[in-house]
Write a protein that holds these residues in place. Sequence first.
Motif, PDB file in Angstrom:
ATOM      1  N   ARG A 485       0.656  -0.931  -0.053  1.00  0.00           N
ATOM      2  CA  ARG A 485      -0.400   0.045  -0.014  1.00  0.00           C
ATOM      3  C   ARG A 485       1.153   1.217  -0.033  1.00  0.00           C
ATOM      4  N   ASP A 486       1.397   1.402   0.736  1.00  0.00           N
ATOM      5  CA  ASP A 486       2.815   2.216   1.346  1.00  0.00           C
ATOM      6  C   ASP A 486       3.365   2.652  -0.675  1.00  0.00           C
ATOM      7  N   ILE A 487       3.918   1.442  -1.033  1.00  0.00           N
ATOM      8  CA  ILE A 487       4.335   1.389  -2.581  1.00  0.00           C
ATOM      9  C   ILE A 487       3.735   1.998  -3.641  1.00  0.00           C
ATOM     10  N   LEU A 488       2.782   1.379  -3.177  1.00  0.00           N
ATOM     11  CA  LEU A 488       1.252   2.071  -4.764  1.00  0.00           C
ATOM     12  C   LEU A 488       0.881   3.454  -4.176  1.00  0.00           C
ATOM     13  N   THR A 489       0.952   4.214  -3.002  1.00  0.00           N
ATOM     14  CA  THR A 489       0.555   5.795  -2.480  1.00  0.00           C
ATOM     15  C   THR A 489       1.956   6.663  -2.806  1.00  0.00           C
ATOM     16  N   ARG A 490       2.801   6.238  -3.068  1.00  0.00           N
ATOM     17  CA  ARG A 490       3.384   6.883  -3.347  1.00  0.00           C
ATOM     18  C   ARG A 490       3.898   6.891  -4.809  1.00  0.00           C
ATOM     19  N   GLN A 491       3.613   5.821  -5.927  1.00  0.00           N
ATOM     20  CA  GLN A 491       3.434   5.188  -7.487  1.00  0.00           C
ATOM     21  C   GLN A 491       2.604   6.649  -7.138  1.00  0.00           C
ATOM     22  N   LYS A 492       1.474   6.830  -7.006  1.00  0.00           N
ATOM     23  CA  LYS A 492       0.115   7.408  -7.335  1.00  0.00           C
ATOM     24  C   LYS A 492       0.571   8.981  -6.072  1.00  0.00           C
ATOM     25  N   THR A 493       0.879   9.474  -5.737  1.00  0.00           N
ATOM     26  CA  THR A 493       1.456  10.849  -5.259  1.00  0.00           C
ATOM     27  C   THR A 493       2.019  11.161  -6.648  1.00  0.00           C
ATOM     28  N   ARG A 494       3.320  10.123  -7.344  1.00  0.00           N
ATOM     29  CA  ARG A 494       4.255  10.426  -7.996  1.00  0.00           C
ATOM     30  C   ARG A 494       3.622  10.985  -8.829  1.00  0.00           C
ATOM     31  N   GLU A 495       2.630  10.120  -9.752  1.00  0.00           N
ATOM     32  CA  GLU A 495       2.027  11.076 -10.385  1.00  0.00           C
ATOM     33  C   GLU A 495       1.642  11.540 -10.759  1.00  0.00           C
ATOM     34  N   ALA A 496       0.777  12.017  -9.521  1.00  0.00           N
ATOM     35  CA  ALA A 496      -0.220  12.860  -9.450  1.00  0.00           C
ATOM     36  C   ALA A 496       0.106  14.395  -9.403  1.00  0.00           C
ATOM     37  N   LEU A 497       1.449  14.193  -8.882  1.00  0.00           N
ATOM     38  CA  LEU A 497       1.899  15.803  -8.740  1.00  0.00           C
ATOM     39  C   LEU A 497       2.718  15.829 -10.150  1.00  0.00           C
ATOM     40  N   ALA A 498       3.688  14.151 -10.994  1.00  0.00           N
ATOM     41  CA  ALA A 498       3.210  15.050 -12.000  1.00  0.00           C
ATOM     42  C   ALA A 498       2.413  15.676 -13.947  1.00  0.00           C
ATOM     43  N   GLN A 499       1.302  15.123 -13.373  1.00  0.00           N
ATOM     44  CA  GLN A 499       0.082  15.421 -13.928  1.00  0.00           C
ATOM     45  C   GLN A 499      -0.169  17.381 -13.343  1.00  0.00           C
ATOM     46  N   ARG A 500      -0.032  16.796 -12.279  1.00  0.00           N
ATOM     47  CA  ARG A 500      -0.551  18.557 -11.922  1.00  0.00           C
ATOM     48  C   ARG A 500       0.790  19.388 -12.111  1.00  0.00           C
ATOM     49  N   ALA A 501       2.243  18.583 -12.135  1.00  0.00           N
ATOM     50  CA  ALA A 501       2.562  20.291 -12.650  1.00  0.00           C
ATOM     51  C   ALA A 501       2.919  20.016 -13.725  1.00  0.00           C
ATOM     52  N   GLU A 502       2.627  19.547 -14.677  1.00  0.00           N
ATOM     53  CA  GLU A 502       2.616  18.950 -16.124  1.00  0.00           C
ATOM     54  C   GLU A 502       1.287  20.709 -16.611  1.00  0.00           C
ATOM     55  N   GLU A 503       0.318  19.820 -15.966  1.00  0.00           N
ATOM     56  CA  GLU A 503      -1.032  21.250 -16.383  1.00  0.00           C
ATOM     57  C   GLU A 503      -0.271  22.280 -15.167  1.00  0.00           C
ATOM     58  N   ALA A 504       0.278  22.481 -14.643  1.00  0.00           N
ATOM     59  CA  ALA A 504       0.706  24.307 -14.348  1.00  0.00           C
ATOM     60  C   ALA A 504       1.466  24.550 -15.403  1.00  0.00           C
ATOM     61  N   VAL A 505       2.506  23.854 -15.675  1.00  0.00           N
ATOM     62  CA  VAL A 505       3.521  24.498 -16.680  1.00  0.00           C
ATOM     63  C   VAL A 505       2.769  24.909 -18.209  1.00  0.00           C
ATOM     64  N   ALA A 506       1.326  24.217 -18.795  1.00  0.00           N
ATOM     65  CA  ALA A 506       0.920  24.391 -19.939  1.00  0.00           C
ATOM     66  C   ALA A 506       0.525  26.193 -19.448  1.00  0.00           C
ATOM     67  N   SER A 507      -0.334  26.153 -18.413  1.00  0.00           N
ATOM     68  CA  SER A 507      -1.416  27.509 -18.114  1.00  0.00           C
ATOM     69  C   SER A 507      -0.233  28.484 -18.080  1.00  0.00           C
ATOM     70  N   LEU A 508       1.470  28.720 -17.394  1.00  0.00           N
ATOM     71  CA  LEU A 508       2.554  29.498 -17.655  1.00  0.00           C
ATOM     72  C   LEU A 508       2.690  29.841 -18.849  1.00  0.00           C
ATOM     73  N   ARG A 509       2.910  29.144 -19.427  1.00  0.00           N
ATOM     74  CA  ARG A 509       3.548  29.158 -20.610  1.00  0.00           C
ATOM     75  C   ARG A 509       2.302  29.881 -21.761  1.00  0.00           C
ATOM     76  N   SER A 510       0.999  29.842 -21.112  1.00  0.00           N
ATOM     77  CA  SER A 510       0.121  30.341 -21.896  1.00  0.00           C
ATOM     78  C   SER A 510      -0.562  31.628 -21.513  1.00  0.00           C
ATOM     79  N   GLY A 511       0.335  31.645 -20.612  1.00  0.00           N
ATOM     80  CA  GLY A 511       0.250  33.661 -19.727  1.00  0.00           C
ATOM     81  C   GLY A 511      -0.193  33.840 -18.853  1.00  0.00           C
ATOM     82  N   GLU A 512      -1.339  32.607 -17.939  1.00  0.00           N
ATOM     83  CA  GLU A 512      -1.638  32.422 -16.611  1.00  0.00           C
ATOM     84  C   GLU A 512      -0.843  32.895 -15.322  1.00  0.00           C
ATOM     85  N   ASP A 513      -0.702  33.887 -14.161  1.00  0.00           N
ATOM     86  CA  ASP A 513      -0.456  33.922 -13.213  1.00  0.00           C
ATOM     87  C   ASP A 513      -0.263  32.478 -12.235  1.00  0.00           C
TER      88      ASP A 513
END
Length: 616
Positions: A485-513
């Motif tokens: 459970r700990d292994i899967l939690t860490r994996q899913k957390t990293r995947e979610a953070l990577a997705q959130r970071a990717e979305e944030a970079v896309a928004s910043l590139r489009s000019g959002e603050d």
Amino acid sequence: MLQDIRENSQGTIAKIIIGLLIVSLSIWGMDAIIGGFSGEPEVATVNGEDITEREFMRVVQIESQRQLSRMETPDQSLLNEDQIRKDVLESLIRQKVLTQNASEQGLALSDADIDALITQMPQFQVDGVFNRDRFVSSVRNMGMGVAEFRETMRKQYVINQIRTGVVQSGLVVDQNASHLLSIQNQTRDFRTLTLPASMVSDEVEVSEEEVASYYEENSDAFKLPEQVEASYIVLSLEALAETIDVSQEDLQSYYQERAADLAREERQASHILIEDGGDAEEVMKTIQQRLAEGESFSELAEEYSVDTISAEQGGDLGYAGRGVYDPAFEDALFALKEGEVSEPVATSFGLHLIKLTDVRKSEVPPLAELEEKLTRELARSRANERFAEVRTELADLAYAEDNLTVPAEELSLEVRTKEGVTRDGGEPPFDHAGLVRQLFSEDVLEDGYNTELIDVGDNMSVVARVSSYQEARQQPLENVASDIRDILTRQKTREALAQRAEEAVASLRSGEDASALGLGEWTNHADQARTGSSLNPVLMAEVFSLQRPQGETVYGSHLAGDSATIIALDEVNEGEVDADSQEYQQLTRFLSTISGQREYAAYQEYLRNRAEVERP
């Protein structure tokens, strides 16, 4: 016929030949005469020239010893002998083609040249003069004959001539060095935002089905390896010393023997330090001449010594005992009589003239203060004398008995136990590969014998046997579910953070603050170099991998541990390049050397590929 032989043996030519034989034998030994006449089996023939089996086996032995010396705990059985033989043969083939190429180029050493090199080698000298006995003994210790050693020197010298010539011919374009140094010294201005794991924790869920599925797909990861519980006896110098009784009479006698050593001697020294190189020897001779003419050592120290701190005190270094100075400095100082000045002494700091100005000795401490220390020393000394004898006894007893109880009782040693020892080892002493290998051998594991006595360290030997054995087994899901459970939690957390970071970079590139996106405030990092920053080196590598901004900020992200970092690269600052700087000169020399080494490797490969090699 016998009469003819007798008459010819008295002739002038015969006398010359005999004279040459006597001279050769007196200088080089029998190898110089017969070394080239004995036919030997070969392991390969290179362009018609043989590589002899004796030469091959000698180099194999040298390489084996070299690899053993690099092991923390040398163990012959860990060597890959097949690979060593293969590598050595290939090395000798390459050496042969290089030697042949050198001969084609006319690169060669005469016998007189070889003699000159040998007689000048310090390892063959006694009191600065070539010593034939030391030379022959040293060569024999290498497993070589004199003639073979001379031929090896001849080959290596000409090969080194080729190598040096090719390597030194390496060139580097100034623009390449300038460009590389500019990139190396480049700095960047950027900003960062950190996305913590708590930002996505509500999105992460792990079901029972996922845990079970992971367990099935990775079942091998949850197997417990086969393991044994081992009984063992440790024979160590320290343990043996603890069993030795030291009487008060022995202690008193030992104290009296050590009295001279126990009185600590300290010596007050003054020195004049001159930087080595250049005209250092001439300067030192001038100082010695002025000292001989009666000038003050302290005044000369103030005038000449580059050790400015002691020079202000006339070169005085104060009092010190042994173990403080450089070994060469210490040896010279403790060889002086009070008031004497040494000959020049070379150390890593430069050249010294040393003057002994005073000697003082401390009182010998009373026996009561040293009793514990001296008792331990005396017991260890006696244990050292007995260690080899007791080791042999333990080895014999362990071989003769089918248990460890009898050897332990006979030698007053303790039987210990260690659980969970696997084929990969365990806690000391079962971190020794040779001991573990024997423990899992058929004789010990299946037939119930003791291991041999294994040396696992300096003055430490172990004999062991298997008390119980447990086969490899699968751990049940309930025992490892929490870990999964700990292994899967860490994996899913990293995947979610990577997705959130990717979305944030896309928004910043489009000019959002960033604030409008709820990402928080930026942290500024100005003029940051590739190395030396307090930031995570992996993060800095990501920063420097981003493309150069072309009027607009360049965004990227980095995932590490339980957080993600958004990067905003604002500016790239070109690195300064000074063609006269030491840094630039060092880089140029380094690039030239790399270029030369590549050319030499290519040259070797060319010669090797065109050589005709035959193997029996």
